[in-house]
Design a protein around this motif. Structure first.
Motif, short mmCIF file in Angstrom:
data_model
loop_
_atom_site.label_atom_id
_atom_site.label_comp_id
_atom_site.label_asym_id
_atom_site.label_seq_id
_atom_site.Cartn_x
_atom_site.Cartn_y
_atom_site.Cartn_z
N ASN A 240 29.56 22.02 47.15
CA ASN A 240 29.66 20.89 46.23
C ASN A 240 30.52 21.24 45.03
O ASN A 240 31.29 20.41 44.51
CB ASN A 240 28.27 20.46 45.79
N GLU A 241 30.42 22.49 44.56
CA GLU A 241 31.25 22.95 43.46
C GLU A 241 32.73 22.93 43.86
O GLU A 241 33.59 22.50 43.08
CB GLU A 241 30.85 24.37 43.06
N ALA A 242 33.01 23.41 45.06
CA ALA A 242 34.40 23.46 45.50
C ALA A 242 34.97 22.06 45.72
O ALA A 242 36.14 21.80 45.41
CB ALA A 242 34.50 24.28 46.79
N ARG A 243 34.15 21.16 46.24
CA ARG A 243 34.62 19.79 46.46
C ARG A 243 34.98 19.11 45.15
O ARG A 243 35.91 18.31 45.09
CB ARG A 243 33.53 18.97 47.16
N PHE A 244 34.23 19.44 44.10
CA PHE A 244 34.54 18.87 42.79
C PHE A 244 35.96 19.24 42.38
O PHE A 244 36.71 18.39 41.87
CB PHE A 244 33.53 19.37 41.76
N GLY A 245 36.36 20.50 42.60
CA GLY A 245 37.72 20.90 42.28
C GLY A 245 38.76 20.17 43.10
O GLY A 245 39.87 19.89 42.62
N ILE A 246 38.42 19.86 44.34
CA ILE A 246 39.35 19.14 45.22
C ILE A 246 39.57 17.71 44.73
O ILE A 246 40.67 17.16 44.87
CB ILE A 246 38.82 19.15 46.66
N VAL A 247 38.53 17.10 44.17
CA VAL A 247 38.68 15.74 43.64
C VAL A 247 39.83 15.70 42.64
O VAL A 247 40.67 14.78 42.66
CB VAL A 247 37.36 15.27 42.98
#
Length: 384
Positions: A240-247
């Motif tokens: 979830n942390e990594a997906r936030f950066g992808i956003v």
């Protein structure tokens, strides 16, 4: 875009300063070389990691242990500027900070944190995150990698796949099945039985190190286990942390494509006038501007929610699904404006489009995020 959306009015002065610092670093240090790295399928990752560490972006949203302790929004803006140059560079930073470092910071023992987080924040040690397997991506619960007790030690066996930074990592956070359920282990990569062959022949994320992890009888002490992570809650919190950066990052790639296409359209003459002077070209630019602007607004909103402690996994899925899907559509449309020039590495558009094909499916495929959003909307889980 600023004249239409007034995005800077939504940011604090410190956030704008951080964004400018990362943009300058990316422009000066990475952009002149990244097309060559992409073409050659190489990346001077160790050198870049130290420079990024000096810049303060590795684990920058974490507190203590030489981490910068910046806001989630500031971290997102850094991801945006790095991916505006290349998705592979943002992946290096995301895997280091949001997967490996976050796993240690959130779930590790004090000894594990003290040992690894400070050198990782400085870029002196590189981490990777071993969850995905050759046959288990969207369904990590089925992983075959296992850890069995042998006295006070653990013995790990299994294979992980598509692991960013794997071949250059000093430490791997590896998730494995145990008699107690799924647990995480901190694995120094010089441990006997650990190997990380690099994956070659990629046509996407070529300026990034992608590897397989092989664990063949890897013996670890009891202290190697992440003490507070049990079950899928541990690895999924990291994703979830990594997906936030992808956003944020994906919309940076879209912005770079759009800026390139606008500049090209103003200098390229067709039938004795600039390509930008044609209605069809302007319609494409206007539609893309709307999506890139809306993508920024969505990212900023999720950043504020995360900083206030109220961001949910479903909201992150919404951002990842929308922004990556729109970014890849923007990249493809920009390619049409550049015509044949759009397929060369002289311009960044096709490189971004190829990279975004990977971003579209890693950290959760489009389909998985659609089902996550569908469950939030209907209360029905349709994953099976």
């Amino acid at each position: 875009m600023e004249k239409l959306f007034g995005l800077d009015s939504l940011l604090e002065p410190e956030e704008i300063e951080i964004r400018s610092t990362v943009r300058k670093f990316a422009s000066d240090r990475i952009r002149p070389h990244v097309a060559q790295w992409f073409e050659e399928g190489t990346l001077p990752a160790r050198d870049l990691a130290k420079e990024l560490g000096s810049l303060g972006v590795l684990g920058m949203h974490l507190e203590g242990y030489d981490c910068a302790g910046m806001s989630a929004t500031a971290y997102g803006l850094a991801c945006l500027e790095l991916e505006a140059v290349d998705s592979g560079i943002r992946s290096l930073v995301s895997v280091q900070g949001s997967l490996a470092m976050f796993a240690l910071h959130r779930w590790g023992s004090e000894e594990q944190k003290q040992t690894w987080l400070p050198p990782m924040a400085r870029g002196e040690a590189i981490g990777c995150f071993g969850l995905t397997e050759p046959d288990f991506g969207s369904n990590p619960a089925g992983m075959r990698t296992n850890a069995k007790r042998d006295g006070d030690d653990w013995i790990l066996n299994g294979t992980k796949m598509w692991i960013t930074n794997g071949s250059i990592a000093d430490v791997a956070v590896v998730w494995a099945q145990t008699d107690e359920g799924i647990r995480g282990f901190v694995v120094p990569t010089d441990t006997l039985g650990f190997s990380a062959p690099e994956i070659k022949k990629k046509v996407s994320l070529r300026a990034s190190v992608t590897s397989e992890l092989v664990l063949d009888g890897v013996r670890l002490p009891a202290s190697a286990m992440l003490p507070t992570a049990q079950g899928l809650r541990g690895p999924l919190s990291c994703l979830n942390e990594a997906r936030f950066g992808i956003v944020f990052g994906s919309i940076g790639a879209a912005r770079d494509c759009l800026e390139t296409a606008v500049e090209y359209s103003m200098s390229r003459e067709v039938f004795d006038k600039p390509l930008a002077g044609y209605q069809l070209t302007q319609a494409k630019i206007a539609d893309m501007m709307l999506e890139v602007g809306k993508g920024h607004l969505l990212a900023y909103q999720l950043g504020r929610l995360k900083d206030s402690g109220g961001l949910t996994p479903e909201q992150v899925s919404t951002g990842k699904l929308n922004n990556v899907r729109e970014a890849i559509d923007v990249a493809r449309t920009c390619r049409t404006i550049l015509g044949a020039n759009g397929i060369t590495l002289e311009y960044p558009v096709m490189r971004h489009a190829n990279n975004l094909e990977s971003v579209l499916t890693y950290e959760g495929t489009t389909e998985m995020h659609q089902l996550t959003i569908g469950r939030a909307m209907t209360g029905e889980a349709a994953f099976r």
